[in-house]
Scaffold this motif. Structure first.
Motif, PDB file in Angstrom:
ATOM      1  N   LEU A  59       0.842  -1.042  -0.060  1.00  0.00           N
ATOM      2  CA  LEU A  59      -0.029   0.094  -0.068  1.00  0.00           C
ATOM      3  C   LEU A  59       0.752   1.315   0.112  1.00  0.00           C
ATOM      4  O   LEU A  59       1.754   1.326   0.719  1.00  0.00           O
ATOM      5  CB  LEU A  59      -0.903   0.125   1.227  1.00  0.00           C
ATOM      6  N   GLN A  60       0.699   2.139  -0.911  1.00  0.00           N
ATOM      7  CA  GLN A  60       1.385   3.483  -1.046  1.00  0.00           C
ATOM      8  C   GLN A  60       0.207   4.669  -1.247  1.00  0.00           C
ATOM      9  O   GLN A  60      -0.434   4.339  -1.965  1.00  0.00           O
ATOM     10  CB  GLN A  60       2.466   3.320  -2.198  1.00  0.00           C
ATOM     11  N   THR A  61       0.775   5.605  -0.425  1.00  0.00           N
ATOM     12  CA  THR A  61      -0.071   6.876  -0.878  1.00  0.00           C
ATOM     13  C   THR A  61       0.869   7.992  -1.359  1.00  0.00           C
ATOM     14  O   THR A  61       2.022   8.293  -0.918  1.00  0.00           O
ATOM     15  CB  THR A  61      -0.599   7.545   0.528  1.00  0.00           C
ATOM     16  N   PHE A  62       0.501   8.748  -2.400  1.00  0.00           N
ATOM     17  CA  PHE A  62       1.126   9.842  -3.215  1.00  0.00           C
ATOM     18  C   PHE A  62       0.308  11.037  -3.066  1.00  0.00           C
ATOM     19  O   PHE A  62      -0.776  10.958  -3.167  1.00  0.00           O
ATOM     20  CB  PHE A  62       1.361   9.142  -4.672  1.00  0.00           C
ATOM     21  N   ILE A  63       1.025  12.318  -3.006  1.00  0.00           N
ATOM     22  CA  ILE A  63       0.450  13.645  -3.396  1.00  0.00           C
ATOM     23  C   ILE A  63       1.098  14.060  -4.458  1.00  0.00           C
ATOM     24  O   ILE A  63       2.257  14.305  -4.762  1.00  0.00           O
ATOM     25  CB  ILE A  63       0.892  14.341  -2.114  1.00  0.00           C
ATOM     26  N   ASN A  64      -0.022  14.765  -5.128  1.00  0.00           N
ATOM     27  CA  ASN A  64       0.363  15.557  -6.437  1.00  0.00           C
ATOM     28  C   ASN A  64       1.266  14.499  -7.496  1.00  0.00           C
ATOM     29  O   ASN A  64       0.914  13.465  -7.505  1.00  0.00           O
ATOM     30  CB  ASN A  64       0.915  16.799  -6.068  1.00  0.00           C
ATOM     31  N   GLU A  84       4.438  13.719  -6.713  1.00  0.00           N
ATOM     32  CA  GLU A  84       5.653  13.275  -6.069  1.00  0.00           C
ATOM     33  C   GLU A  84       5.840  11.848  -6.439  1.00  0.00           C
ATOM     34  O   GLU A  84       4.977  11.141  -6.481  1.00  0.00           O
ATOM     35  CB  GLU A  84       5.344  13.326  -4.674  1.00  0.00           C
ATOM     36  N   THR A  85       7.103  11.241  -6.580  1.00  0.00           N
ATOM     37  CA  THR A  85       7.453  10.087  -6.962  1.00  0.00           C
ATOM     38  C   THR A  85       7.788   9.267  -5.810  1.00  0.00           C
ATOM     39  O   THR A  85       7.712   7.896  -5.677  1.00  0.00           O
ATOM     40  CB  THR A  85       8.566   9.868  -7.979  1.00  0.00           C
ATOM     41  N   LYS A  86       8.077   9.885  -4.540  1.00  0.00           N
ATOM     42  CA  LYS A  86       8.292   9.282  -3.566  1.00  0.00           C
ATOM     43  C   LYS A  86       7.044   9.180  -2.667  1.00  0.00           C
ATOM     44  O   LYS A  86       6.477  10.180  -2.043  1.00  0.00           O
ATOM     45  CB  LYS A  86       9.436   9.975  -2.476  1.00  0.00           C
ATOM     46  N   ARG A 140      -3.333  10.017  -4.050  1.00  0.00           N
ATOM     47  CA  ARG A 140      -3.307   8.917  -4.731  1.00  0.00           C
ATOM     48  C   ARG A 140      -2.886   7.927  -3.964  1.00  0.00           C
ATOM     49  O   ARG A 140      -1.996   7.810  -3.236  1.00  0.00           O
ATOM     50  CB  ARG A 140      -2.638   8.809  -5.906  1.00  0.00           C
ATOM     51  N   VAL A 141      -4.041   6.883  -3.728  1.00  0.00           N
ATOM     52  CA  VAL A 141      -3.510   5.665  -2.817  1.00  0.00           C
ATOM     53  C   VAL A 141      -3.427   4.409  -4.002  1.00  0.00           C
ATOM     54  O   VAL A 141      -4.505   4.223  -4.589  1.00  0.00           O
ATOM     55  CB  VAL A 141      -4.678   5.289  -1.795  1.00  0.00           C
TER      56      VAL A 141
END
Length: 258
Positions: free
Chosen positions: A182-187, A189-191, A242-243
């Motif tokens: 599970l990963q969450t990203f903002i805008n 961002e690649t990290k 984005r999740v």
């Protein structure tokens, strides 16, 4: 690719459950799939429908502090038993629908990427062993939280209950690896802000289902949010959150001023 089950609204306003193909056509079912829905002769092109949240549960049962690192970042310890709360079904929105920032009430709204579980059948006083058979499928959720109100109120209903505070989707899959990340990203961002394998949960899904079923009856299509890993953070107006969960896909929503 695993079969993807969706809930849609047609341009004529009709609501259906269906199976999404690789070319984004939807094969309409005659009932929710967890109630035995079968394929019909209706097939819809992408321009003929919009995605809705993939289920319409009678209740959303959520779990707090179910990852040890998240409990630590919240300044607490892992509970001895699952920490439960409810979100109203009116919090649900679909992939790409906007999250409304309640600017009059809150100054700190956070994202919380989570795995969502859909219940297959009426479940009461279920053992953990039997609970595995009560999982119909898996989806992606974002347990959006007004963090300042959560701290102010002490209990979590207001902080977690605003309309649009439970993005869900885009679809449901039947199977998922316990090693899915599970990963969450903002805008752009690649990290990732959040990154954890779902097997890092303190209480596994079957333990949660069994525990919840000792308290309340779970109904077909009910939704369980299994907790968020470390890395929670604030959202700003205009942010896209984005999740992603391996084996399911990605859920993306933009924060707006209502």
């Amino acid at each position: 690719m695993a079969q993807r089950y969706v809930r849609i609204k047609t341009v004529q306003g009709q609501i259906y459950y269906g199976l999404l193909s690789l070319n984004h056509q939807v094969k309409v079912l005659d009932a929710p799939p967890w109630l035995g829905g079968k394929s019909t002769d209706i097939e819809l092109e992408p321009a003929k429908y919009q995605l809705l949240a993939p289920c319409l549960p009678s209740k959303i049962v959520a779990v707090g502090k179910n990852y040890a690192d998240h409990a630590a970042e919240m300044g607490g310890v892992v509970p001895n038993e699952p920490l439960l709360f409810l979100k109203p079904p009116t919090t649900l929105i679909a992939h790409e629908q906007p999250i409304n920032y309640p600017t009059k009430q809150s100054k700190q709204v956070d994202y919380e990427g989570e795995l969502g579980i859909i219940i297959s059948e009426r479940t009461k006083d279920c053992s953990p062993e039997a609970a595995r058979q009560k999982i119909w499928g898996y989806t992606i959720a974002n347990d959006v939280t007004a963090r300042d109100l959560q701290k102010k109120d002490g209990q979590w209903t207001r902080a977690k209950g605003f309309d649009t505070f439970c993005p869900l989707g885009p679809w449901i899959v039947r199977e998922l690896s316990t090693e899915a990340r599970l990963q969450t990203f903002i805008n752009d961002e690649t990290k990732p802000r959040q990154s954890a394998c779902i097997n890092e949960m303190v209480f596994a899904p079957e333990i949660l289902i069994a525990y919840i079923s000792e308290i309340m009856t779970l109904l077909p299509g009910d939704l369980i949010l299994t907790g968020t890993p470390a890395g929670i953070g604030s959202l700003q107006l205009g942010d896209r959150v984005r999740v992603e969960i391996q084996g399911i896909g990605s859920l993306e929503n933009t924060v707006v001023c209502p």
